[in-house]
Scaffold this motif. Structure first.
Motif, PDB file in Angstrom:
ATOM      1  N   PHE A 134       0.832  -1.207   0.000  1.00  0.00           N
ATOM      2  CA  PHE A 134       0.000   0.000   0.000  1.00  0.00           C
ATOM      3  C   PHE A 134       0.866   1.257   0.000  1.00  0.00           C
ATOM      4  N   ARG A 187       1.933   1.914  -3.404  1.00  0.00           N
ATOM      5  CA  ARG A 187       0.849   2.533  -4.136  1.00  0.00           C
ATOM      6  C   ARG A 187       0.773   4.022  -3.836  1.00  0.00           C
ATOM      7  N   GLU A 188       0.939   4.370  -2.570  1.00  0.00           N
ATOM      8  CA  GLU A 188       0.920   5.795  -2.214  1.00  0.00           C
ATOM      9  C   GLU A 188       2.066   6.537  -2.888  1.00  0.00           C
ATOM     10  N   ASP A 223       1.120   7.057  -6.425  1.00  0.00           N
ATOM     11  CA  ASP A 223       0.109   8.115  -6.505  1.00  0.00           C
ATOM     12  C   ASP A 223       0.760   9.489  -6.414  1.00  0.00           C
ATOM     13  N   ARG A 246       2.670  10.305  -9.569  1.00  0.00           N
ATOM     14  CA  ARG A 246       1.781  10.723 -10.650  1.00  0.00           C
ATOM     15  C   ARG A 246       1.393  12.181 -10.477  1.00  0.00           C
ATOM     16  N   ARG A 247       1.051  12.536  -9.240  1.00  0.00           N
ATOM     17  CA  ARG A 247       0.609  13.898  -8.959  1.00  0.00           C
ATOM     18  C   ARG A 247       1.725  14.897  -9.271  1.00  0.00           C
ATOM     19  N   ARG A 270       8.684  19.986   2.613  1.00  0.00           N
ATOM     20  CA  ARG A 270       7.520  20.758   3.052  1.00  0.00           C
ATOM     21  C   ARG A 270       6.449  19.871   3.674  1.00  0.00           C
ATOM     22  N   GLY A 271       6.278  18.662   3.087  1.00  0.00           N
ATOM     23  CA  GLY A 271       5.136  17.833   3.473  1.00  0.00           C
ATOM     24  C   GLY A 271       5.316  17.085   4.775  1.00  0.00           C
ATOM     25  N   GLU A 326       5.148  14.611   7.036  1.00  0.00           N
ATOM     26  CA  GLU A 326       4.711  13.247   7.193  1.00  0.00           C
ATOM     27  C   GLU A 326       4.572  12.490   5.882  1.00  0.00           C
ATOM     28  N   GLU A 327       4.208  13.235   4.829  1.00  0.00           N
ATOM     29  CA  GLU A 327       3.828  12.491   3.638  1.00  0.00           C
ATOM     30  C   GLU A 327       4.981  11.733   3.038  1.00  0.00           C
TER      31      GLU A 327
END
Lengths: 595, 182
Positions: free
Chosen positions: A531, A534-535, A538, A541-542, A589-590, A592-593
């Motif tokens: 998973f 997958r993140e 994702d 892609r963004r 900047r993000g 946690e992501e």
């Protein structure tokens, strides 16, 4: 200088008109040639000199084609080239020799001229196939294999002329010598292409002088052509061989984009020169005979080709197309006729007549193809009228290859009706059987779009694989059906940009999603949780889409001017750098992501 | 009052086209000034919630509305995913996680069952208020002010007139909230 102006002006004026009339560029150039030639405005005197120079166009074309075929694929075509080629030459040659004998020619003349007429015009056929996007289809491949064989066969044919004229002097030692010379030349090309060119190109590329690379590319092709001529072989064949040997090299794209403009111009010049040779004086003085000769020649050869196509496994729907593509006489015929007359084999009158017939047959090829398309289109529409009054399909899918098919099947599986436009008759036959509504033809044609219901449809799926055709479709649809939303398949980033600049917003890059999936699988294989992988995909892609959109304004200014191939490469490099940059920044900047 | 007067409506319905209640409620919010609607299922059908973009939208708002049908006594899965990715530690809670602190939070939920179903004797054995704490907990944990939830019961069967009245009431609440801010 004035000659150059005449050629360029004639091309610039006549070819766009021909293209506009959907006659194809080949006929456009031929008409331009006829207009400026001795029988038109008589602006150019020396036709044979022009023809000679312009042959380089054919040479460059075969080089570029060779670049796209690597040795492995060529080896795979062995049977098609030698089996198919010899069958075609034997069948068409026999029929044409017989016909000429019936006209009362002596057997030597009939043999030479008949075999020469059996050869087709590589320039006309390949250029036409490229314009119609036909070269990659099975039929196109078979036709190309035969043209290759003809290039090989033309050499002994030209050598045959003096032998027949002299009444059969034994080849003896001279023959061996020539064979050895030819072998040495081919070996030379292999050595040059395989071992010398790459290091040389590396050196040239290192100088950083851009035009030097172009000069080297031209020198390479012209040099090889000269080497082959010296050995009594076909220039075009040598260039083709060199192209194949360089197909796997890292300079392939650079070579291609450097040679491309020269190839295009010289090929145009070649057709102009052929157009100039058309002897309208002869047409005017004996119209009946000329007409009968051209029509008879085309009919006889096409019939023989049709029979050959059957034997070569060309599908029933494509046999007529195949026959038309190869029915015209070729550029080698001019050489053979001229030397046969010089050797006293062929009467002057016959030489003039046959040369005229060949030139006219080249000019007729695009016209006959046009008629053929019309006929197929009518048949397709006739079949539609027969299904009649079923409710209108809300979706039009243009291009039903690997991409369009999946889109279409998903829609059909869920009960959404779609009209399919494609230019492969076999495909169409199959789809029809499954109850799809299919139109044959070039999806960029306005009448076809209208027939497919573009003014009432709710969505146009542009899944054409050819970039130019895909963009042409968008332009046409935007202009004529402004209310019709478009969903487009993009082959690469520059295609994506071109689509965006045309106002298309729903675009799928054809390999992006599947490659992203493969990337996910790679991350998983390295132990990343499924998973999480997958993140990551994702997020990638963004970022990638955001980068694309951010690059769009710059694309128009700089990149668009460059050659499309080169543009694609440079765009990719720039994207790599940007992706990385953005990734790092947003990771910071993000918080946690991005762990 | 302090904070911005903007409203962010986070709407999570898998099939917004098929939801009568959702359609009517959202239609009532049209034209509200400074109000942004984010349809999660239309924006992220692949569940690839863009946390940064969502946080930017949250940052602009003074009032956050979580609007959705009740699924298995909780939020639809995409909204749960939204909570997981957007409300991250260090941003929404934990050390330095004060981005949402002080904002107001309104839970606007529609249920299939009516007030009878949501009673000790009914199908769900509990009053509806018993099901609110998990969502309330999320808002409070992020330091948001929990407003009185807005609940539409019996969303499948509610007559058009009653639904229209509810939608009107929702708009009135948001307008009153904005009036309080100015």
């Amino acid at each position: 200088m004035t000659e150059a102006i005449v050629f360029l002006a004639a091309a610039v004026i006549v070819v766009p008109i021909a293209a506009r009339l959907k006659l194809g560029s080949v006929l456009g150039y031929l008409l331009a040639g006829a207009a400026i030639g001795p029988w038109g405005l008589a602006l150019i005197g020396d036709v044979s000199h022009t023809l000679h120079l312009a042959e380089l166009g054919v040479v460059l074309m075969l080089f570029v084609i060779g670049l796209e075929l690597d040795p492995a694929r060529l080896a795979g075509m062995r049977r098609e080239v030698f089996g198919g080629g010899s069958l075609q030459l034997a069948a068409c040659g026999a029929v044409l020799v017989g016909a000429l004998l019936a006209f009362g020619l002596p057997w030597q003349a009939a043999l030479v001229a008949g075999l020469a007429l059996a050869l087709s015009s590589t320039a006309t056929a390949v250029q036409t196939m490229v314009e119609r996007n036909e070269l990659a289809t099975p039929t196109g491949r078979t036709a190309f294999a035969i043209l290759l064989f003809q290039d090989i066969a033309a050499i002994p044919l030209i050598a045959l002329v003096p032998l027949l004229a002299a009444g059969g002097a034994a080849p003896g030692e001279a023959g061996w010598e020539r064979f050895a010379l030819a072998f040495a030349a081919v070996a030379g090309v292999v050595v040059i292409g395989r071992y010398l060119t790459r290091p040389a190109m590396r050196l040239v590329a290192r100088t950083g002088v851009r035009e030097l690379f172009t000069a080297f590319a031209l020198l390479l092709v012209v040099g090889i052509a000269q080497l082959m001529t010296a050995a009594g072989l076909s220039m075009a064949l040598g260039a083709f061989l060199a192209g194949v040997l360089l197909a796997g090299s890292e300079y392939r794209h650079a070579l291609e984009s450097d040679i491309e403009p020269f190839k295009g111009l010289l090929l145009g010049l070649f057709f102009i020169a052929v157009g100039m040779t058309i002897d309208f004086g002869l047409v005017a003085s004996r119209p009946g005979l000329v007409l009968a000769l051209v029509a008879g020649f085309l009919a006889v050869k096409a019939a023989a080709l049709w029979a050959v196509a059957r034997a070569l496994g060309v599908t029933a729907r494509q046999r007529v197309l195949f026959a038309i593509l190869l029915a015209q006489g070729g550029e080698f015929a001019f050489v053979v006729f001229a030397s046969a007359r010089g050797a006293g084999l062929l009467a002057r009158e016959w030489e003039a007549l046959l040369t005229l017939a060949v030139a006219l047959s080249m000019a007729l090829t695009p016209l006959v193809l046009l008629a053929h398309d019309r006929w197929l289109c009518r048949r397709a529409e006739g079949a539609r009228a027969a299904d009649a009054i079923d409710e209108e399909a809300p979706v039009i899918i243009a291009g039903f290859g690997r991409f369009g098919q999946i889109v279409g099947r998903l829609l059909f599986a869920n009960g959404v009706r779609a009209v399919v436009l494609d230019h492969d008759p076999d495909q169409i036959e199959m789809l029809r059987r499954f109850g799809y509504k299919v139109f044959y033809g070039d999806a960029t044609r306005l009448d076809l779009l209208r027939a497919a219901g573009a003014d009432r449809a709710r969505l146009l799926v542009d899944a054409i694989d050819d970039v130019d055709a895909s963009l042409a479709l968008v332009d046409r649809a935007r202009a004529s059906f402004p209310g019709l939303p478009i969903l487009a398949r993009a082959r690469n980033v520059s295609h994506y940009f071109e689509l965006r600049l045309r106002g298309v917003t729903v675009i799928e890059r054809e390999t992006f999603e599947s490659a992203l999936r493969a990337g996910r699988a790679a991350l998983e294989a390295l132990g990343v949780d499924a998973f999480r992988a997958r993140e990551m995909a994702d997020a990638f892609r963004r970022h990638n889409l955001a980068t694309l959109e951010a690059t769009l304004p710059h694309y128009q200014d700089e990149t668009r001017m460059l050659n499309a191939v080169k543009a694609g490469r440079e765009e990719l490099e720039r994207l790599f750098a940007k992706d990385r940059e953005r990734f790092e920044r947003e990771r910071a900047r993000g918080g946690e992501e991005w762990r | 009052m302090d904070g911005p007067a903007s409203i962010l409506v986070v709407h999570a319905h898998p099939y917004p086209g098929a939801s009568r209640a959702g359609r009517v409620l959202l239609a009532a919010l049209e034209g509200l000034p400074e109000t942004e609607l984010r349809e999660l299922y239309s924006r992220y059908p692949d569940f690839d919630v863009d946390a940064l973009a969502e946080r930017e939208a949250l940052g602009r708002a003074g009032l956050v509305v979580w609007m959705h049908p009740l699924h298995w006594y909780g939020v639809p899965s995409l909204l749960a995913r939204w909570f997981e990715t957007v409300l991250a530690k260090g941003w929404a809670y934990g050390e330095g996680g004060t981005a949402l602190a002080g904002k107001d939070c309104l839970w606007a939920v529609t249920t299939g069952g009516d007030t009878v179903a949501y009673s000790p004797a009914g199908r769900h054995h509990r009053p509806f208020a018993d099901f609110a704490p998990p969502v309330e907990g999320i808002a409070r944990y992020c330091g948001m002010n929990w407003l009185e939830p807005f609940v539409v019961h019996g969303a499948h069967a509610i007559p058009d007139v009653a639904l229209a009245a509810q939608a009107h009431a929702l708009r009135a609440r948001l307008e009153a909230w904005q009036a309080g801010r100015r």
